[in-house]
Motif scaffolding. Structure first.
Motif, PDB file in Angstrom:
ATOM      1  N   SER A  22      35.464 -19.301 -23.151  1.00  0.00           N
ATOM      2  CA  SER A  22      35.601 -20.390 -22.196  1.00  0.00           C
ATOM      3  C   SER A  22      34.244 -21.016 -21.884  1.00  0.00           C
ATOM      4  N   VAL A  23      33.884 -21.990 -22.672  1.00  0.00           N
ATOM      5  CA  VAL A  23      32.576 -22.632 -22.518  1.00  0.00           C
ATOM      6  C   VAL A  23      32.516 -23.411 -21.204  1.00  0.00           C
ATOM      7  N   LYS A  24      33.630 -24.022 -20.795  1.00  0.00           N
ATOM      8  CA  LYS A  24      33.626 -24.795 -19.544  1.00  0.00           C
ATOM      9  C   LYS A  24      33.319 -23.908 -18.344  1.00  0.00           C
ATOM     10  N   SER A  25      33.836 -22.696 -18.338  1.00  0.00           N
ATOM     11  CA  SER A  25      33.542 -21.768 -17.243  1.00  0.00           C
ATOM     12  C   SER A  25      32.073 -21.379 -17.243  1.00  0.00           C
ATOM     13  N   VAL A  26      31.512 -21.197 -18.413  1.00  0.00           N
ATOM     14  CA  VAL A  26      30.093 -20.853 -18.517  1.00  0.00           C
ATOM     15  C   VAL A  26      29.240 -21.994 -17.978  1.00  0.00           C
ATOM     16  N   VAL A  27      29.619 -23.228 -18.288  1.00  0.00           N
ATOM     17  CA  VAL A  27      28.865 -24.383 -17.792  1.00  0.00           C
ATOM     18  C   VAL A  27      28.938 -24.434 -16.270  1.00  0.00           C
ATOM     19  N   ARG A  28      30.113 -24.173 -15.697  1.00  0.00           N
ATOM     20  CA  ARG A  28      30.244 -24.163 -14.231  1.00  0.00           C
ATOM     21  C   ARG A  28      29.385 -23.062 -13.604  1.00  0.00           C
ATOM     22  N   ILE A  29      29.395 -21.893 -14.215  1.00  0.00           N
ATOM     23  CA  ILE A  29      28.600 -20.776 -13.675  1.00  0.00           C
ATOM     24  C   ILE A  29      27.113 -21.091 -13.766  1.00  0.00           C
ATOM     25  N   ASN A  34      21.999 -22.659 -11.322  1.00  0.00           N
ATOM     26  CA  ASN A  34      20.869 -23.591 -11.293  1.00  0.00           C
ATOM     27  C   ASN A  34      20.587 -24.048  -9.865  1.00  0.00           C
ATOM     28  N   ARG A  35      21.643 -24.244  -9.076  1.00  0.00           N
ATOM     29  CA  ARG A  35      21.449 -24.672  -7.696  1.00  0.00           C
ATOM     30  C   ARG A  35      21.011 -23.527  -6.802  1.00  0.00           C
ATOM     31  N   VAL A  36      21.531 -22.336  -7.052  1.00  0.00           N
ATOM     32  CA  VAL A  36      21.283 -21.212  -6.149  1.00  0.00           C
ATOM     33  C   VAL A  36      20.055 -20.398  -6.574  1.00  0.00           C
ATOM     34  N   LEU A  37      19.969 -20.036  -7.836  1.00  0.00           N
ATOM     35  CA  LEU A  37      18.924 -19.114  -8.273  1.00  0.00           C
ATOM     36  C   LEU A  37      17.819 -19.798  -9.065  1.00  0.00           C
ATOM     37  N   PHE A  38      18.036 -19.956 -10.344  1.00  0.00           N
ATOM     38  CA  PHE A  38      17.014 -20.505 -11.224  1.00  0.00           C
ATOM     39  C   PHE A  38      17.689 -21.097 -12.449  1.00  0.00           C
ATOM     40  N   ASN A  39      16.935 -21.801 -13.245  1.00  0.00           N
ATOM     41  CA  ASN A  39      17.480 -22.513 -14.391  1.00  0.00           C
ATOM     42  C   ASN A  39      17.542 -21.613 -15.629  1.00  0.00           C
ATOM     43  N   ILE A  40      18.753 -21.214 -16.025  1.00  0.00           N
ATOM     44  CA  ILE A  40      18.939 -20.407 -17.224  1.00  0.00           C
ATOM     45  C   ILE A  40      19.869 -21.106 -18.216  1.00  0.00           C
ATOM     46  N   ASP A  41      20.092 -22.395 -17.986  1.00  0.00           N
ATOM     47  CA  ASP A  41      21.078 -23.154 -18.740  1.00  0.00           C
ATOM     48  C   ASP A  41      20.800 -23.153 -20.242  1.00  0.00           C
ATOM     49  N   ASP A  42      19.583 -23.466 -20.639  1.00  0.00           N
ATOM     50  CA  ASP A  42      19.249 -23.538 -22.067  1.00  0.00           C
ATOM     51  C   ASP A  42      19.365 -22.181 -22.746  1.00  0.00           C
ATOM     52  N   LYS A  43      18.933 -21.137 -22.076  1.00  0.00           N
ATOM     53  CA  LYS A  43      18.997 -19.800 -22.659  1.00  0.00           C
ATOM     54  C   LYS A  43      20.439 -19.341 -22.842  1.00  0.00           C
ATOM     55  N   TRP A  47      22.042 -18.577 -26.554  1.00  0.00           N
ATOM     56  CA  TRP A  47      22.408 -17.203 -26.863  1.00  0.00           C
ATOM     57  C   TRP A  47      23.830 -16.855 -26.436  1.00  0.00           C
ATOM     58  N   ARG A  48      24.713 -17.842 -26.331  1.00  0.00           N
ATOM     59  CA  ARG A  48      26.058 -17.632 -25.813  1.00  0.00           C
ATOM     60  C   ARG A  48      26.844 -16.611 -26.612  1.00  0.00           C
ATOM     61  N   ARG A  49      26.960 -16.776 -27.897  1.00  0.00           N
ATOM     62  CA  ARG A  49      27.759 -15.855 -28.721  1.00  0.00           C
ATOM     63  C   ARG A  49      27.145 -14.463 -28.829  1.00  0.00           C
ATOM     64  N   PRO A  50      25.858 -14.344 -29.159  1.00  0.00           N
ATOM     65  CA  PRO A  50      25.295 -12.981 -29.217  1.00  0.00           C
ATOM     66  C   PRO A  50      25.364 -12.253 -27.880  1.00  0.00           C
ATOM     67  N   LEU A  51      25.124 -12.966 -26.787  1.00  0.00           N
ATOM     68  CA  LEU A  51      25.195 -12.349 -25.468  1.00  0.00           C
ATOM     69  C   LEU A  51      26.625 -11.930 -25.146  1.00  0.00           C
ATOM     70  N   GLY A  52      27.602 -12.741 -25.507  1.00  0.00           N
ATOM     71  CA  GLY A  52      29.000 -12.389 -25.291  1.00  0.00           C
ATOM     72  C   GLY A  52      29.398 -11.149 -26.064  1.00  0.00           C
ATOM     73  N   ILE A  53      28.952 -11.044 -27.303  1.00  0.00           N
ATOM     74  CA  ILE A  53      29.261  -9.873 -28.128  1.00  0.00           C
ATOM     75  C   ILE A  53      28.607  -8.618 -27.558  1.00  0.00           C
ATOM     76  N   VAL A  54      27.358  -8.737 -27.114  1.00  0.00           N
ATOM     77  CA  VAL A  54      26.660  -7.593 -26.527  1.00  0.00           C
ATOM     78  C   VAL A  54      27.362  -7.143 -25.246  1.00  0.00           C
ATOM     79  N   LEU A  55      27.778  -8.092 -24.411  1.00  0.00           N
ATOM     80  CA  LEU A  55      28.462  -7.713 -23.172  1.00  0.00           C
ATOM     81  C   LEU A  55      29.804  -7.053 -23.449  1.00  0.00           C
TER      82      LEU A  55
END
Length: 69
Positions: A22-29, A34-43, A47-55
């Motif tokens: 669900s890429v749309k959910s990831v974009v919302r999160i 980005n508003r609350v903590l820090f900017n991790i959008d590009d990372k 790394w969406r697929r490798p990070l998903g597989i690792v999790l």
């Protein structure tokens, strides 16, 4: 300790599935973080697929350790 591992497995499973399916959910999160903590959008997008597989792998491992104790 088993409760912690089961909760960690559930969190890893949810976020790993979201990253893979669900890429749309990831974009919302990421927009929320980005508003609350820090900017991790590009990372996250890079790394969406490798990070998903690792999790998901961490989720399976946590379930295994929690149920074999």
């Amino acid at each position: 300790m088993e409760i912690f591992l089961i909760v960690a497995a559930l969190v890893f499973l949810i976020f790993g599935s979201l990253l893979l399916l669900s890429v749309k959910s990831v974009v919302r999160i990421t927009n929320l973080t980005n508003r609350v903590l820090f900017n991790i959008d590009d990372k996250i997008r890079t790394w969406r697929r490798p990070l998903g597989i690792v999790l998901l792998a961490l989720s399976i491992f946590s379930w295994y350790v929690a149920w074999t104790k």
